[in-house]
Scaffold this active site. Structure first.
Site, short mmCIF file in Angstrom:
data_model
loop_
_atom_site.label_atom_id
_atom_site.label_comp_id
_atom_site.label_asym_id
_atom_site.label_seq_id
_atom_site.Cartn_x
_atom_site.Cartn_y
_atom_site.Cartn_z
N ASP A 179 107.20 14.72 3.69
CA ASP A 179 106.78 15.54 2.56
C ASP A 179 105.55 14.89 1.93
O ASP A 179 105.67 13.85 1.27
CB ASP A 179 107.90 15.64 1.51
CG ASP A 179 109.07 16.51 1.97
OD1 ASP A 179 109.29 16.58 3.19
OD2 ASP A 179 109.75 17.10 1.11
N LYS A 247 105.53 23.48 0.16
CA LYS A 247 106.56 23.11 -0.82
C LYS A 247 105.97 23.20 -2.21
O LYS A 247 104.83 22.80 -2.43
CB LYS A 247 107.03 21.69 -0.48
CG LYS A 247 107.98 21.06 -1.46
CD LYS A 247 108.53 19.73 -0.93
CE LYS A 247 109.21 18.92 -2.00
NZ LYS A 247 109.65 17.61 -1.55
N LYS A 283 109.54 25.64 0.86
CA LYS A 283 110.55 24.81 0.19
C LYS A 283 110.29 24.75 -1.30
O LYS A 283 109.39 24.06 -1.73
CB LYS A 283 110.53 23.40 0.79
CG LYS A 283 111.47 22.42 0.07
CD LYS A 283 111.48 21.05 0.71
CE LYS A 283 112.26 20.05 -0.14
NZ LYS A 283 112.17 18.68 0.39
#
Lengths: 347, 313
Positions: A179, A247, A283
């Site tokens: 991430d 995300k 996400k």
């Protein structure tokens, strides 16, 4: 997406994607070919991103709010709760994280509800890079992925070589998913190409010795991008750069995932697949605490991107306390009694 | 003139002011009162959107209070659980002071409560005034217990060993209270005050037929430094709200004062699953709440914590 619709779609790419790590093993950024002219220069990229249609903020929020009123009950609710559990990236990103805490969270990821073995596993454990090896060991053989934040999470304010080293360390420690945070400073200053190149560089740093790639999730930190237009631009920028997932946020600032900004990103991945045939995951992270919220997000996914995204491979929740609420709702459905925090773990 | 009249006519002034009597004597249109639930220090409507009619003892309409649903009960338990830490952690002296302040506020709203009690229970104004005064006095009496109950229910135990052995009463947590059905204010105070004075938080289901004093009490609680969530008031049917509360895994105790014999039996069975403390209702009919309450309603909602400590030498 008026400008994107000129690109010929390549539908075969979606049909043949394997269920997990869809692009692992391929060379980075397969969308490049279609958008080569767009990413050729700073000016072209700016022209493209600023040429994306503006976002109708009122309409977007109203749409998200309307979809949030859907009533999901009984068997549909049971299905949604289990699906949501299987989509969770169970997260601990605290300065006070200890190996023991990470191990206990891993145990919870494998068996969320020790009193009911039918509860599904979560999708992944999300930790800082130095905890990735510990998580990998604790999760060995369970099928639960290890996600590691990297690139100087959460601010991302450090030199690129440090970010890349951070990423390589995490991959070497066994992280299945990375991430990363984008450089919001560069993005807001309009240096889009720099952001794009950094994402590409991190993507290359995700390469494992055997030539496969760790899954790359790109965090925008929507709360710092200020406008919906910026979120749309960041979405396209990250997708052009070869992100596997986009995300919403780090969970470390005041505004995290909201239904509206998640809806916007879902529209972006839908349009991107229509244009290029490449499916990208979404996400939302931070601020999703209740089963009710999670189900609202699932409705957004189904109604916006479509049922293809209703899988842990394409949609994730970055959350920690959400899991307990989902488990309590699960108890409620199976026993008919409202459950309480005494019946789930304290983490 | 009109003010004294509405007081004389039994005083749920707001809800009745639109009646024919008011219209005949003055041109002013009365402001009808919308009674609300009291959850987490706020005044929401029922999640279900339902209301029901409450009448006085003669069948005349008084108000449309909300008809709470099991989801309201669930929300109230969440609010009550959230308030446990702060309220049970407050010093006993501080809790006593806050309860005393509630009594001060009740005194200021005396007329309103007399009106509601008289209308709901069909009492004369003088009798209703007696009930309200007794209720306020009882509240003050319980306020005084805040920093004294530990001396009565706890203490130093003689043990055969070189230890100090100390027992102290601790609040049990979230208590669901089904308030008495007939005695709508004195009875209500007599079951609510003993629960919260020791540091528990309460989810209160007032009398279905006579909920107005309880709903007005929540307005008093909201303005008396009582932290939000310590008392949550859900007007509605005891049979509908009692079941989820009795079965709720996050409720520690339930007082069945307002449940009939059959309902009490069912709720006791439902409460057994997580070993809730249960206070049964009086066996045949509702007791006369005017008698000396003693400590009988405080002690069931306390857990005894015992500490062993080596004696120094």
């Amino acid at each position: 997406m008026s400008s994107a619709s000129t690109v010929p779609p390549e539908p075969t790419a979606t049909a043949s994607t394997p269920p997990t790590a869809p692009r692992a093993g391929q060379s980075p950024a397969p969308a490049d070919a279609a958008f080569a002219d767009v990413t050729a220069s700073e000016a072209a990229l700016r022209r493209y991103l600023h040429g994306l249609p503006g976002v109708d903020a009122v309409g977007l929020e109203a749409r998200a709010a309307t979809l949030g009123t859907r009533s999901i009950k009984t068997t549909a609710k049971a299905y949604a709760i289990d699906l949501a559990i299987s989509m969770i990236d169970l997260t601990t990103l605290e300065g006070a994280d200890t190996p023991g805490k990470v191990r206990s969270l891993c145990a919870k990821a494998i068996t969320p509800d020790p009193s009911d073995r039918t509860a599904p596993r979560v999708a992944a454990i999300c930790v800082y890079p130095d905890m990735a090896a510990i998580a990998k060991e604790a999760l060995a053989g369970s099928g639960v992925h290890v996600a590691s934040v990297a690139t100087a999470f959460p601010a991302g304010r450090t030199a690129r070589p440090v970010k890349l080293a951070d990423t390589r360390d995490a991959v070497a420690a066994g992280a299945d998913e990375i991430d990363m945070v984008i450089d919001r400073g560069a993005f807001l200053a309009g240096r889009y190409l720099e952001v794009l190149e950094e994402i590409r560089a991190v993507r290359e740093a995700c390469e494992r010795p055997d030539g496969s790639f760790a899954h790359l999730k790109v965090i925008f930190e929507n709360g710092e991008l200020s406008t919906y237009d910026n979120i749309r631009r960041a979405s396209w920028l990250a997708m052009l750069a070869g992100a596997d997932f986009i995300k919403t946020s780090t969970g470390k600032v005041a505004v995290n995932a909201t239904p509206a900004n998640t809806l916007l990103m879902l529209e972006a991945v839908r349009d991107f697949r229509a244009a290029t045939g490449v499916q990208i995951g979404v996400k939302p992270a931070g601020g999703i605490r209740t089963a009710k919220d999670a189900i609202k997000y699932l409705v957004l996914v189904n109604e916006t991107a479509g049922a293809d995204w209703l899988s842990p491979d394409w949609f994730r929740f970055g959350a920690s306390s959400l899991l307990n609420d989902l488990l309590m709702q699960r108890h409620k459905l199976s026993t008919g009694r409202y459950s309480g925090p005494d019946y789930v773990t304290v983490d | 003139m009109s003010e004294s009249k509405s007081a004389k006519s039994g005083g749920t002034a707001g809800s009745r002011a639109g009646g024919t009597e008011g219209a005949a004597t003055s041109a002013r249109i009365g402001v009808l009162k919308t009674y609300k639930l009291f959850v987490g220090g706020k005044f929401p409507r029922s999640e279900s959107g339902r209301v029901y009619e409450v009448t006085d003892s003669k069948g005349n309409w008084l108000a449309n209070p909300p008809l709470a649903s099991r989801k309201d009960a669930r929300d109230a338990v969440v609010a009550a659980r959230k308030a446990v830490g702060g309220w049970s952690g407050a010093t006993a002296y501080n809790r006593g002071q806050i309860l005393y302040r509630i009594a001060e506020m009740l005194e200021g709203r005396r007329e309103q409560f007399i009106g509601e009690v008289a209308a709901g229970e069909g009492l004369s104004r003088a009798k209703a005034a007696g009930r309200v005064d007794a209720a306020v006095d009882r509240w003050v009496w319980y306020a005084g217990w805040a920093d004294k109950i530990a001396q009565v229910a706890g203490g130093a135990n003689p043990v055969a060993g070189p230890f100090f052995n100390l027992s102290s009463p601790e609040p049990t947590g979230v208590v669901a209270v089904l308030a008495p059905r007939r005695c709508s204010f004195l009875g209500l105070v007599s079951v609510l005050a003993p629960v919260i004075v020791t540091g528990n938080t309460a989810v209160l289901v007032p009398s279905e037929e006579r909920p107005l004093p309880a709903l007005s009490l929540s307005e008093v609680l909201a303005t008396s430094d009582l932290p939000g969530g310590v008392v949550n008031v859900l007007s509605g049917r005891a049979s509908e709200l009692g079941t989820p509360l009795a079965a709720h895994q996050d409720v520690n105790a339930i007082d069945l004062a307002g449940a009939g014999p059959e309902l009490a039996r069912d709720l006791e069975i439902a409460a057994a699953d997580n070993l809730k403390r249960v206070v049964r209702p009086a066996p045949d009919r509702e007791p006369d709440w005017r008698g000396d309450p003693g400590t009988a309603r405080m002690l069931p909602f306390l857990e005894t914590k015992t500490v062993w400590h080596p004696v120094g030498s």
